[in-house]
Design a protein around this motif. Sequence first.
Motif, PDB file in Angstrom:
ATOM      1  N   ALA A 166      26.024  43.882  97.501  1.00  0.00           N
ATOM      2  CA  ALA A 166      25.707  45.191  98.081  1.00  0.00           C
ATOM      3  C   ALA A 166      26.622  45.539  99.248  1.00  0.00           C
ATOM      4  O   ALA A 166      26.872  46.717  99.526  1.00  0.00           O
ATOM      5  N   ASP A 167      27.145  44.485  99.939  1.00  0.00           N
ATOM      6  CA  ASP A 167      28.038  44.748 101.070  1.00  0.00           C
ATOM      7  C   ASP A 167      29.326  45.429 100.632  1.00  0.00           C
ATOM      8  O   ASP A 167      30.007  46.075 101.438  1.00  0.00           O
ATOM      9  N   TYR A 168      29.676  45.278  99.350  1.00  0.00           N
ATOM     10  CA  TYR A 168      30.924  45.863  98.837  1.00  0.00           C
ATOM     11  C   TYR A 168      30.659  46.847  97.690  1.00  0.00           C
ATOM     12  O   TYR A 168      31.544  47.134  96.898  1.00  0.00           O
ATOM     13  N   SER A 169      29.460  47.401  97.662  1.00  0.00           N
ATOM     14  CA  SER A 169      29.099  48.291  96.547  1.00  0.00           C
ATOM     15  C   SER A 169      29.996  49.519  96.468  1.00  0.00           C
ATOM     16  O   SER A 169      30.234  50.053  95.389  1.00  0.00           O
ATOM     17  N   ASN A 170      30.519  49.959  97.610  1.00  0.00           N
ATOM     18  CA  ASN A 170      31.375  51.152  97.617  1.00  0.00           C
ATOM     19  C   ASN A 170      32.838  50.801  97.882  1.00  0.00           C
ATOM     20  O   ASN A 170      33.624  51.648  98.280  1.00  0.00           O
ATOM     21  N   GLN A 171      33.187  49.534  97.670  1.00  0.00           N
ATOM     22  CA  GLN A 171      34.547  49.062  97.945  1.00  0.00           C
ATOM     23  C   GLN A 171      35.245  48.678  96.648  1.00  0.00           C
ATOM     24  O   GLN A 171      34.764  47.810  95.907  1.00  0.00           O
ATOM     25  N   GLN A 172      36.391  49.280  96.407  1.00  0.00           N
ATOM     26  CA  GLN A 172      37.152  48.964  95.199  1.00  0.00           C
ATOM     27  C   GLN A 172      37.853  47.601  95.329  1.00  0.00           C
ATOM     28  O   GLN A 172      38.035  46.901  94.332  1.00  0.00           O
ATOM     29  N   TYR A 173      38.203  47.234  96.573  1.00  0.00           N
ATOM     30  CA  TYR A 173      38.900  45.970  96.809  1.00  0.00           C
ATOM     31  C   TYR A 173      38.159  45.158  97.862  1.00  0.00           C
ATOM     32  O   TYR A 173      37.456  45.695  98.731  1.00  0.00           O
ATOM     33  N   ILE A 174      38.352  43.840  97.779  1.00  0.00           N
ATOM     34  CA  ILE A 174      37.885  42.920  98.806  1.00  0.00           C
ATOM     35  C   ILE A 174      39.127  42.453  99.560  1.00  0.00           C
ATOM     36  O   ILE A 174      40.063  41.899  98.967  1.00  0.00           O
ATOM     37  N   TYR A 175      39.163  42.688 100.849  1.00  0.00           N
ATOM     38  CA  TYR A 175      40.326  42.346 101.666  1.00  0.00           C
ATOM     39  C   TYR A 175      40.081  40.978 102.313  1.00  0.00           C
ATOM     40  O   TYR A 175      39.032  40.751 102.945  1.00  0.00           O
ATOM     41  N   ILE A 176      41.051  40.062 102.138  1.00  0.00           N
ATOM     42  CA  ILE A 176      40.890  38.671 102.566  1.00  0.00           C
ATOM     43  C   ILE A 176      42.018  38.286 103.514  1.00  0.00           C
ATOM     44  O   ILE A 176      43.202  38.537 103.239  1.00  0.00           O
ATOM     45  N   ARG A 177      41.617  37.674 104.614  1.00  0.00           N
ATOM     46  CA  ARG A 177      42.575  37.074 105.541  1.00  0.00           C
ATOM     47  C   ARG A 177      42.266  35.582 105.582  1.00  0.00           C
ATOM     48  O   ARG A 177      41.165  35.184 105.945  1.00  0.00           O
ATOM     49  N   LEU A 178      43.226  34.756 105.189  1.00  0.00           N
ATOM     50  CA  LEU A 178      43.034  33.305 105.179  1.00  0.00           C
ATOM     51  C   LEU A 178      43.887  32.696 106.270  1.00  0.00           C
ATOM     52  O   LEU A 178      45.087  33.005 106.393  1.00  0.00           O
ATOM     53  N   PRO A 200      35.012  43.312  91.074  1.00  0.00           N
ATOM     54  CA  PRO A 200      34.556  43.613  89.707  1.00  0.00           C
ATOM     55  C   PRO A 200      33.201  44.300  89.654  1.00  0.00           C
ATOM     56  O   PRO A 200      32.800  44.801  88.603  1.00  0.00           O
ATOM     57  N   TYR A 201      32.506  44.338  90.787  1.00  0.00           N
ATOM     58  CA  TYR A 201      31.171  44.950  90.806  1.00  0.00           C
ATOM     59  C   TYR A 201      31.195  46.345  91.436  1.00  0.00           C
ATOM     60  O   TYR A 201      30.155  46.936  91.704  1.00  0.00           O
ATOM     61  N   TYR A 202      32.392  46.816  91.644  1.00  0.00           N
ATOM     62  CA  TYR A 202      32.542  48.183  92.177  1.00  0.00           C
ATOM     63  C   TYR A 202      32.413  49.184  91.024  1.00  0.00           C
ATOM     64  O   TYR A 202      33.050  49.031  89.976  1.00  0.00           O
ATOM     65  N   VAL A 203      31.579  50.189  91.220  1.00  0.00           N
ATOM     66  CA  VAL A 203      31.424  51.263  90.242  1.00  0.00           C
ATOM     67  C   VAL A 203      31.968  52.534  90.881  1.00  0.00           C
ATOM     68  O   VAL A 203      31.430  53.013  91.882  1.00  0.00           O
ATOM     69  N   ALA A 204      33.043  53.023  90.312  1.00  0.00           N
ATOM     70  CA  ALA A 204      33.667  54.221  90.884  1.00  0.00           C
ATOM     71  C   ALA A 204      32.701  55.390  90.824  1.00  0.00           C
ATOM     72  O   ALA A 204      32.014  55.581  89.808  1.00  0.00           O
ATOM     73  N   PRO A 205      32.600  56.161  91.896  1.00  0.00           N
ATOM     74  CA  PRO A 205      31.696  57.317  91.875  1.00  0.00           C
ATOM     75  C   PRO A 205      32.177  58.357  90.877  1.00  0.00           C
ATOM     76  O   PRO A 205      33.379  58.525  90.658  1.00  0.00           O
ATOM     77  N   VAL A 206      31.215  59.010  90.258  1.00  0.00           N
ATOM     78  CA  VAL A 206      31.552  60.074  89.318  1.00  0.00           C
ATOM     79  C   VAL A 206      31.983  61.294  90.124  1.00  0.00           C
ATOM     80  O   VAL A 206      31.235  61.799  90.970  1.00  0.00           O
ATOM     81  N   VAL A 207      33.199  61.724  89.887  1.00  0.00           N
ATOM     82  CA  VAL A 207      33.733  62.870  90.632  1.00  0.00           C
ATOM     83  C   VAL A 207      33.376  64.154  89.895  1.00  0.00           C
ATOM     84  O   VAL A 207      33.695  64.323  88.716  1.00  0.00           O
ATOM     85  N   ASP A 208      32.685  65.010  90.599  1.00  0.00           N
ATOM     86  CA  ASP A 208      32.282  66.299  90.022  1.00  0.00           C
ATOM     87  C   ASP A 208      33.434  67.289  90.183  1.00  0.00           C
ATOM     88  O   ASP A 208      33.794  67.665  91.297  1.00  0.00           O
ATOM     89  N   THR A 209      34.022  67.658  89.053  1.00  0.00           N
ATOM     90  CA  THR A 209      35.119  68.628  89.095  1.00  0.00           C
ATOM     91  C   THR A 209      34.749  69.935  88.395  1.00  0.00           C
ATOM     92  O   THR A 209      35.602  70.803  88.217  1.00  0.00           O
TER      93      THR A 209
END
Length: 457
Positions: A166-178, A200-209
């Motif tokens: 849920a922390d990344y539900s609206n995130q297309q990428y996970i940014y990692i600093r190692l 992989p659990y990101y669901v792109a929002p449906v864009v209303d056009t």
Amino acid sequence: MKALKTLFSSLVVVCLFIIIPSVAFGQTNGEPAKSISKTNIQLNKSIGKTIIKTTPPSSLIKSKIKGQSYTDAGDYQFVTDGQYVDLLSDSYYTYHDIYFGTVSNYSSDKMDIQVIDSSDYAYYKDTITTIEFYKNIGSTLSFAGYTQFDTSGYYNTNLHSYVTKADYSNQQYIYIRLGLSDTIYDTYYSDTTLFKVKNPYYVAPVVDTTPPAKPYVRAISDKDTTVSGTAEANSTVYGKLGTTTIGSGKADSSGNYSFTISSQKAGTTLTFFAQDAAGNKSGTVSVKVADKTAPANPTVYSVGDNQTIVNGKTEANAKVTIKLGSTVLGQGTASSTGDFIIKLSAVQKADTTLTIYATDLAGNQSSGTSLKVLDKTPPATPTVNKVTYLSKSVTGTGEKGSTIYIYKGTTLIGKATVDSYGKYSATISLQVKGSKLEVISMDKAYNQSKSVYVTVY
């Protein structure tokens, strides 16, 4: 100090080879990490000490490494499953090959983010590997938590971080600093790398056009201060006069809307459109403001009982009607300046009340102007009976209610009011035989008759 640490590490390695099998923190095949290709990486669950934290580690205050800014999303390279990420050198000058494993399903609410740290040595190295996680908030990265791993005793370590989906539900990428450090108490990383992986659990929002349909706008008159109608549910309807917005209102869940505007001049064209929550705009609807305001009562110049032409002024291009009761006596149309001239069907009797109406092009009729016909007709010439030098009065007939004046030259010597029978009697002083008298009748409207001259006998 570094020499002592090196000596101590060497002794620990010897002891571990003697008494402890190499089975901690995932794969420990004894081969250097560089020999592992992305095709033979085994993604085993980490064994050993995993520290999961959600507050920034002290390393977040450390200076940039390799010119990278860990808050700039543009500095993070994109890597895919099994891809080699970077070669890091720690404080022991030991090399670490960093690979990205994959993001897999750990549970219904967590995902497993796997990273491989493959080093040249099991003990002679920085043993703490920290993985920081960031989210992209408006192109600026925001810290989202981190995990730390103790890799002491292992060449190749599969690092598993369990992150809430849920922390990344609206995130297309996970940014990692190692980052690598010798202990968890170090204030600087010895080396870092930045990369991002697909969520992989990101669901792109449906864009209303799809733009909403044109709104329906109920008729608007020059008396209205409210606009109402129907539009797409929850859309906002805007009203404009040219390029100026005169009002707006949001449609409810049933599509009904209403908003306030200032009253508009009749004949003005207003435009309306609907805009949905996604910013899509409908086509425009044009509405012409209807004329519902009756014209002012017309101004009429005096009408006499001796005239059939009536002049006046009213609203431009309005139709003017003159009535006697319900009978139309005349009609006409005002000019573009509002002037009108109407011919009556016949002269009207004095004191008759006429009503003059103005009707505009939209059919609105004024309340009407009432006007009395003025007495403009002089009374008939009076008759005068014989007057002698012995007469003490002048008698005769005239218009009922009129006043008879008797003059001798310019001197008024008598006057009388004609009674309801049409007769009058004006008292005079005795006149000299042969004197000339002038008799005049004047009605209540001060119209004067012709004079009658008589000689005293």
